[in-house]
Design a protein around this motif. Structure first.
Motif, PDB file in Angstrom:
ATOM      1  N   PRO A  51       0.835  -1.111   0.115  1.00 11.45           N
ATOM      2  CA  PRO A  51       0.137   0.023   0.179  1.00 11.45           C
ATOM      3  C   PRO A  51       0.855   1.098   0.046  1.00 11.45           C
ATOM      4  CG  PRO A  51       0.125  -0.975   2.187  1.00 11.45           C
ATOM      5  CD  PRO A  51       0.735  -1.956   1.128  1.00 11.45           C
ATOM      6  N   PRO A  52       0.161   2.420  -0.282  1.00 15.50           N
ATOM      7  CA  PRO A  52       0.894   3.619  -0.189  1.00 15.50           C
ATOM      8  C   PRO A  52       1.320   3.852   1.175  1.00 15.50           C
ATOM      9  CG  PRO A  52      -1.212   4.129  -0.661  1.00 15.50           C
ATOM     10  CD  PRO A  52      -1.097   2.577  -0.622  1.00 15.50           C
ATOM     11  N   ILE A  53       2.218   4.807   1.387  1.00 13.63           N
ATOM     12  CA  ILE A  53       2.391   5.471   2.661  1.00 13.63           C
ATOM     13  C   ILE A  53       1.338   6.399   3.174  1.00 13.63           C
ATOM     14  CG2 ILE A  53       4.339   6.751   4.332  1.00 13.63           C
ATOM     15  CD1 ILE A  53       6.422   5.608   2.251  1.00 13.63           C
ATOM     16  N   PHE A  54       0.787   7.153   2.318  1.00  7.95           N
ATOM     17  CA  PHE A  54      -0.086   7.776   2.467  1.00  7.95           C
ATOM     18  C   PHE A  54      -1.160   7.759   1.238  1.00  7.95           C
ATOM     19  CE2 PHE A  54      -1.969  12.280   1.672  1.00  7.95           C
ATOM     20  CZ  PHE A  54      -3.041  12.341   2.399  1.00  7.95           C
ATOM     21  N   ASP A  55      -2.456   7.690   1.538  1.00  2.41           N
ATOM     22  CA  ASP A  55      -3.325   7.457   0.456  1.00  2.41           C
ATOM     23  C   ASP A  55      -4.519   8.646   0.336  1.00  2.41           C
ATOM     24  OD1 ASP A  55      -4.990   6.949  -1.678  1.00  2.41           O
ATOM     25  OD2 ASP A  55      -5.903   5.109  -0.957  1.00  2.41           O
ATOM     26  N   GLY A  56      -3.923   9.547  -0.366  1.00  3.06           N
ATOM     27  CA  GLY A  56      -4.607  10.772  -0.564  1.00  3.06           C
ATOM     28  C   GLY A  56      -5.860  10.754  -1.354  1.00  3.06           C
ATOM     29  N   THR A  57      -6.249   9.502  -2.028  1.00  2.00           N
ATOM     30  CA  THR A  57      -7.397   9.296  -2.749  1.00  2.00           C
ATOM     31  C   THR A  57      -8.613   8.659  -2.083  1.00  2.00           C
ATOM     32  OG1 THR A  57      -6.617   7.185  -3.706  1.00  2.00           O
ATOM     33  CG2 THR A  57      -5.948   9.148  -4.804  1.00  2.00           C
ATOM     34  N   ALA A  58      -8.246   8.423  -0.801  1.00  2.00           N
ATOM     35  CA  ALA A  58      -9.303   7.567   0.237  1.00  2.00           C
ATOM     36  C   ALA A  58     -10.198   8.449   0.443  1.00  2.00           C
ATOM     37  CB  ALA A  58      -8.801   7.148   1.499  1.00  2.00           C
ATOM     38  N   GLN A  59     -11.678   8.025   0.374  1.00  2.00           N
ATOM     39  CA  GLN A  59     -12.785   8.618   0.516  1.00  2.00           C
ATOM     40  C   GLN A  59     -12.697   9.542   1.933  1.00  2.00           C
ATOM     41  OE1 GLN A  59     -16.272   6.060   0.482  1.00  2.00           O
ATOM     42  NE2 GLN A  59     -17.793   7.901   0.242  1.00  2.00           N
ATOM     43  N   GLY A  60     -13.152  10.756   1.678  1.00  2.00           N
ATOM     44  CA  GLY A  60     -13.169  11.776   2.768  1.00  2.00           C
ATOM     45  C   GLY A  60     -11.786  12.422   2.988  1.00  2.00           C
ATOM     46  N   SER A  61     -10.880  12.139   2.310  1.00  2.00           N
ATOM     47  CA  SER A  61      -9.594  12.542   2.467  1.00  2.00           C
ATOM     48  C   SER A  61      -9.400  14.264   2.397  1.00  2.00           C
ATOM     49  CB  SER A  61      -8.675  11.978   1.287  1.00  2.00           C
ATOM     50  OG  SER A  61      -7.217  12.975   1.541  1.00  2.00           O
ATOM     51  N   PHE A  62      -8.704  14.678   3.270  1.00  2.00           N
ATOM     52  CA  PHE A  62      -8.598  16.219   3.258  1.00  2.00           C
ATOM     53  C   PHE A  62      -8.092  16.534   1.675  1.00  2.00           C
ATOM     54  CE2 PHE A  62      -4.297  14.864   4.542  1.00  2.00           C
ATOM     55  CZ  PHE A  62      -3.526  15.747   3.889  1.00  2.00           C
ATOM     56  N   LEU A  63      -7.194  15.780   1.393  1.00  2.00           N
ATOM     57  CA  LEU A  63      -6.745  16.219   0.066  1.00  2.00           C
ATOM     58  C   LEU A  63      -7.491  16.436  -1.171  1.00  2.00           C
ATOM     59  CD1 LEU A  63      -4.353  16.766  -1.778  1.00  2.00           C
ATOM     60  CD2 LEU A  63      -4.063  14.228  -2.358  1.00  2.00           C
ATOM     61  N   ASN A  64      -9.005  15.481  -1.135  1.00  2.00           N
ATOM     62  CA  ASN A  64      -9.878  15.662  -2.092  1.00  2.00           C
ATOM     63  C   ASN A  64     -10.617  17.128  -1.894  1.00  2.00           C
ATOM     64  OD1 ASN A  64      -9.177  13.301  -3.174  1.00  2.00           O
ATOM     65  ND2 ASN A  64     -10.787  12.221  -1.878  1.00  2.00           N
ATOM     66  N   GLU A  65     -10.867  17.387  -0.497  1.00  2.00           N
ATOM     67  CA  GLU A  65     -11.875  18.715  -0.388  1.00  2.00           C
ATOM     68  C   GLU A  65     -10.768  19.959  -0.633  1.00  2.00           C
ATOM     69  OE1 GLU A  65     -12.605  18.555   3.685  1.00  2.00           O
ATOM     70  OE2 GLU A  65     -14.022  16.914   3.764  1.00  2.00           O
ATOM     71  N   GLY A  66      -9.580  19.515  -0.440  1.00  2.00           N
ATOM     72  CA  GLY A  66      -8.421  20.850  -0.710  1.00  2.00           C
ATOM     73  C   GLY A  66      -8.471  21.246  -2.199  1.00  2.00           C
ATOM     74  N   MET A  67      -8.415  20.036  -2.947  1.00  2.00           N
ATOM     75  CA  MET A  67      -8.331  20.338  -4.470  1.00  2.00           C
ATOM     76  C   MET A  67      -9.745  20.981  -5.065  1.00  2.00           C
ATOM     77  SD  MET A  67      -5.408  19.289  -5.162  1.00  2.00           S
ATOM     78  CE  MET A  67      -5.388  19.543  -6.828  1.00  2.00           C
ATOM     79  N   LEU A  68     -10.788  20.338  -4.273  1.00  2.00           N
ATOM     80  CA  LEU A  68     -12.084  21.180  -4.632  1.00  2.00           C
ATOM     81  C   LEU A  68     -11.992  22.413  -4.332  1.00  2.00           C
ATOM     82  CD1 LEU A  68     -14.636  18.472  -3.613  1.00  2.00           C
ATOM     83  CD2 LEU A  68     -14.055  19.181  -5.846  1.00  2.00           C
ATOM     84  N   GLU A  69     -11.236  23.073  -3.226  1.00  2.00           N
ATOM     85  CA  GLU A  69     -11.336  24.315  -2.807  1.00  2.00           C
ATOM     86  C   GLU A  69     -10.480  25.200  -3.749  1.00  2.00           C
ATOM     87  OE1 GLU A  69     -11.821  28.200  -0.852  1.00  2.00           O
ATOM     88  OE2 GLU A  69     -12.942  26.306  -0.938  1.00  2.00           O
ATOM     89  N   LEU A  70      -9.081  24.634  -4.288  1.00  2.00           N
ATOM     90  CA  LEU A  70      -8.309  25.151  -5.134  1.00  2.00           C
ATOM     91  C   LEU A  70      -8.881  25.335  -6.522  1.00  2.00           C
ATOM     92  CD1 LEU A  70      -4.948  23.402  -4.707  1.00  2.00           C
ATOM     93  CD2 LEU A  70      -5.500  25.808  -3.980  1.00  2.00           C
TER      94      LEU A  70
END
Length: 294
Positions: A134-153
């Motif tokens: 597995p990845p060390i960090f999975d930014g694509t996971a559901q509910g990830s702050f990364l998904n929300e952050g990309m939407l804001e950008l």
């Protein structure tokens, strides 16, 4: 070189980690996977010599055990039907994305010899696939702050584009304010991503990505640091108390952007992203001499 006449438990190169930090599962499953990540060699290994030292990852010749593991992984890539990724090997030249893969030959606590498989970045649009670490960090996971952050950008970017339309009489200063806000938000999001990456070594010592790169000349980690195959493989091995024996990385597929990457060819670990990380992860492990030191 030492000849391994039988597969038996051996003294590991690293101490036993505290149970409260590392829970060892018999089948070595990652949370979102249904098949074991660790693949045991079913054939006899009596004819294989085992390396005395771990290979220097930035200039090496693949060990025969690595070649055995690579052959099995490449066979899997050629026949699996669980996911689709256009490597450009079937004649479809649209959206071709070749990929770096890696294998890490390991010995488990039970003395089994096998290998782990990994890939750099994403594969078939995802980070989690059966039979891969597995990845060390999975930014694509559901509910990830990364998904929300990309939407804001994206939202800020759309607002800027609307204000920049010829028919809009918005003050240029307002657009500049938004662009600065987008830049600050982007930097903050990137730093938050970096803070999710923590890397183990054989002693169980953890270092964050930003801590590792503070000692480099460029201070800040480059984008994508920690996503390469080698750190993923070593992280999984150390987390599950496995002894690294040999590692190799190879390119699979075509590369539309560079003639450097050749299908099926072996490559060293990348210097910019991986060298500082691997210096920490491999600390304390006896390694082959660097070519210039021989």
């Amino acid at each position: 070189m030492l000849v391994q006449k039988e597969v038996s438990p051996a003294k590991l190169l690293f101490p036993i980690f505290a149970e409260k930090y590392f829970a060892l599962t018999k089948e070595y499953l990652s949370p979102d996977q249904t098949k074991p990540v660790f693949s045991v060699f079913e054939e006899s290994l009596t004819s294989y010599s085992f390396p005395d030292r771990f290979a220097f990852p930035f200039d090496y010749q693949p060990h025969p055990l690595s070649l055995l593991a690579v052959g099995k992984l490449q066979a899997h890539l050629s026949t699996q039907r669980n996911w689709q990724h256009n490597f450009g090997l079937s004649g479809d030249e649209k959206d071709v994305i070749g990929k770096m893969f890696g294998v890490l030959v390991v010995r488990t606590q039970e003395g089994e010899i096998g290998y782990l498989s990994g890939f750099s970045g994403k594969l078939a649009g995802g980070n989690q696939h059966d039979e891969f670490v597995p990845p060390i960090f999975d930014g694509t996971a559901q509910g990830s702050f990364l998904n929300e952050g990309m939407l804001e950008l994206t939202r800020i970017g759309q607002e800027i584009r609307v204000l920049e339309e010829p028919c809009n009489t918005t003050d240029a200063e307002q657009i500049l304010v938004l662009k600065n806000a987008r830049k600050l938000y982007s930097v903050s999001l990137q730093n938050k991503i970096f803070d999710q990456y923590h890397f183990l070594n054989r002693a169980g010592t953890t270092k964050s990505l930003r801590e590792i790169f503070e000692a480099t000349s460029y201070k800040n980690p480059p984008a994508g640091a920690g996503e390469c195959a080698a750190p993923k493989l070593l992280q999984y091995a150390f987390k599950h108390q496995m002894q690294p024996i040999a590692m190799a990385e190879f390119w699979w597929g075509l590369s539309p952007k560079s003639n450097f990457w050749k299908h099926g060819h072996f490559y060293p670990a990348c210097r910019e992203k991986c060298e500082p990380i691997l210096a920490h992860m491999l600390s304390g492990i006896e390694m082959e001499k660097r070519p210039l030191e021989v």
